[in-house]
Design a protein around this motif. Structure first.
Motif, PDB file in Angstrom:
ATOM      1  N   GLN A 186      33.789  26.406 -24.505  1.00 10.53           N
ATOM      2  CA  GLN A 186      32.573  26.023 -23.789  1.00 10.53           C
ATOM      3  C   GLN A 186      32.699  26.346 -22.302  1.00 10.53           C
ATOM      4  O   GLN A 186      33.757  26.151 -21.701  1.00 10.53           O
ATOM      5  CB  GLN A 186      32.311  24.529 -23.962  1.00 10.53           C
ATOM      6  N   LEU A 187      31.597  26.849 -21.735  1.00 15.08           N
ATOM      7  CA  LEU A 187      31.585  27.161 -20.309  1.00 15.08           C
ATOM      8  C   LEU A 187      31.671  25.888 -19.481  1.00 15.08           C
ATOM      9  O   LEU A 187      31.038  24.882 -19.795  1.00 15.08           O
ATOM     10  CB  LEU A 187      30.315  27.923 -19.939  1.00 15.08           C
ATOM     11  N   VAL A 188      32.454  25.935 -18.417  1.00 16.45           N
ATOM     12  CA  VAL A 188      32.542  24.840 -17.455  1.00 16.45           C
ATOM     13  C   VAL A 188      31.558  25.127 -16.330  1.00 16.45           C
ATOM     14  O   VAL A 188      31.551  26.221 -15.760  1.00 16.45           O
ATOM     15  CB  VAL A 188      33.970  24.723 -16.890  1.00 16.45           C
ATOM     16  N   ALA A 189      30.694  24.169 -16.021  1.00 22.39           N
ATOM     17  CA  ALA A 189      29.672  24.361 -14.996  1.00 22.39           C
ATOM     18  C   ALA A 189      30.298  24.310 -13.605  1.00 22.39           C
ATOM     19  O   ALA A 189      30.716  23.251 -13.144  1.00 22.39           O
ATOM     20  CB  ALA A 189      28.585  23.291 -15.129  1.00 22.39           C
ATOM     21  N   LEU A 190      30.375  25.463 -12.959  1.00 23.12           N
ATOM     22  CA  LEU A 190      30.920  25.556 -11.607  1.00 23.12           C
ATOM     23  C   LEU A 190      29.975  26.358 -10.728  1.00 23.12           C
ATOM     24  O   LEU A 190      29.374  27.334 -11.189  1.00 23.12           O
ATOM     25  CB  LEU A 190      32.288  26.247 -11.611  1.00 23.12           C
ATOM     26  N   THR A 191      29.858  25.957  -9.471  1.00 22.79           N
ATOM     27  CA  THR A 191      29.116  26.775  -8.523  1.00 22.79           C
ATOM     28  C   THR A 191      29.971  27.978  -8.127  1.00 22.79           C
ATOM     29  O   THR A 191      31.175  28.039  -8.425  1.00 22.79           O
ATOM     30  CB  THR A 191      28.767  25.985  -7.259  1.00 22.79           C
ATOM     31  N   GLY A 192      29.353  28.921  -7.421  1.00 19.85           N
ATOM     32  CA  GLY A 192      30.119  30.066  -6.955  1.00 19.85           C
ATOM     33  C   GLY A 192      31.254  29.671  -6.036  1.00 19.85           C
ATOM     34  O   GLY A 192      32.355  30.234  -6.105  1.00 19.85           O
ATOM     35  N   LEU A 193      31.011  28.690  -5.187  1.00 20.35           N
ATOM     36  CA  LEU A 193      32.048  28.234  -4.263  1.00 20.35           C
ATOM     37  C   LEU A 193      33.152  27.496  -5.011  1.00 20.35           C
ATOM     38  O   LEU A 193      34.337  27.649  -4.693  1.00 20.35           O
ATOM     39  CB  LEU A 193      31.433  27.320  -3.198  1.00 20.35           C
ATOM     40  N   ASP A 194      32.779  26.711  -6.033  1.00 23.65           N
ATOM     41  CA  ASP A 194      33.780  26.039  -6.864  1.00 23.65           C
ATOM     42  C   ASP A 194      34.688  27.071  -7.543  1.00 23.65           C
ATOM     43  O   ASP A 194      35.910  26.923  -7.584  1.00 23.65           O
ATOM     44  CB  ASP A 194      33.111  25.192  -7.944  1.00 23.65           C
TER      45      ASP A 194
END
Length: 236
Positions: free
Chosen positions: A152-160
């Motif tokens: 499953q994909l982990v929800a991260l922002t670009g900066l994260d």
């Protein structure tokens, strides 16, 4: 040509930014309130490389728009915040913004922040490993994604993502705040700037590393942070 969507209720500011950024080879779409922003975002989101959100808007606020953008996309977000209000910056970062800029600001400063985000999101070395694996997670540096043990994909922002990538590239090293901010934001953090702490707290939550004694990203008092998990890397 990279396309940017800007929402700001001040017509003079919108016109100034559009003119300046277009002179620097960006395509710019403008919105004057939340309603028009969401309509433009819905129309162009697959083409956008970045959005810029003013916090104060006549029909909503930038926080609500940030939350909506992040619900639909991982596109980079810059928040425009009041110069003396740290709360705005912290809330924006907690909701998934990638950077903030305090008012008043110059178009030149904003351009530098935009270029830094695009440079971080697009600059991957051809000789570097593609995959980094740690405690069941897999980071894909080409797709710029992180998946857990179940795929499953982990929800991260670009900066994260950029911060986590830097951690897994330097496992076991104590990394001070200056280094981490320079690598992810292109600038040093002031002594009262809590944005890095907020970001790391959010990342721990995303990686289920939220116990009293975090196992992945550990705080080294007075020194910085260390990524303590064992990391393996590969090109395929």
């Amino acid at each position: 040509m990279r396309k940017i969507l800007i929402v700001d209720d001040d017509q003079k500011t919108r016109t100034l930014l559009k003119t300046y950024l277009e002179k620097n080879q960006y395509e710019v779409r403008l919105a004057h309130n939340g309603e028009t922003f969401l309509a433009e975002f819905q129309r162009y989101f697959s083409e956008l490389s970045l959005v810029i959100l003013d916090v104060m808007l006549p029909d909503t606020d930038g926080f609500a728009l940030c939350k909506e953008v992040r619900r639909r996309s991982n596109i980079p977000i810059i928040m425009l915040t009041a110069s003396s209000d740290e709360t705005d910056r912290v809330v924006g970062l907690e909701l998934g913004a990638d950077d903030y800029i305090a008012k008043p600001y110059s178009p030149r400063e904003l351009l530098a922040r935009i270029k830094a985000i695009h440079r971080r999101s697009g600059a991957e070395s051809a000789g570097a490993p593609r995959y980094y694996r740690f405690v069941g997670f897999t980071l894909d540096s080409i797709e710029r994604s992180v998946t857990d043990a179940s795929g499953q994909l982990v929800a991260l922002t670009g900066l994260d993502f950029q911060l986590l990538k830097y951690f897994v590239e330097h496992p076991g090293e104590i990394l001070d705040r200056t280094v981490l901010c320079e690598q992810t934001r292109g600038r040093d953090a002031g002594p009262l700037d809590r944005s890095l702490d907020v970001q790391i707290s959010r990342m721990r939550l995303r990686l289920n590393d939220t116990g009293k004694q975090p196992l992945l990203i550990k705080t080294v008092r007075g020194a910085g942070y260390v990524f303590s998990a064992e990391v393996s890397s590969s090109h395929a």
